[in-house]
Design a protein around this motif. Sequence first.
Motif: not given
Length: 95
Positions: A2-16
């Motif tokens: 299965e292909e996984l997407l790499s999703i970048h999110l900023k939560i409370a001043d931090r990047d995940y």
Amino acid sequence: MEELLSIHLKIADRDYTFKSPPEEETMLREAWRLIRDRVEVHRNRGMRDTQDVMALIAIECLVTSLKSDEQSRQLQNRVYDKVAKLNQLVISTLA
């Protein structure tokens, strides 16, 4: 595989970065939006410590989840009771 997407999110001043199956991307982004909104609410109330804000959000989310679980159990019980009554009615009609 299965292909996984790499999703970048900023939560409370931090990047995940999250690895997510494509079918979960929408839910992940909606969860991120809800967390972002709750962070903003708490910060507008004067709370600045990120760890405190995130702890409160975690508690709020778990309380919401527990309430939802209880409502689901109650609904399942009502449905089960109705089905049992209908079953008894059918059995008594056929007898």
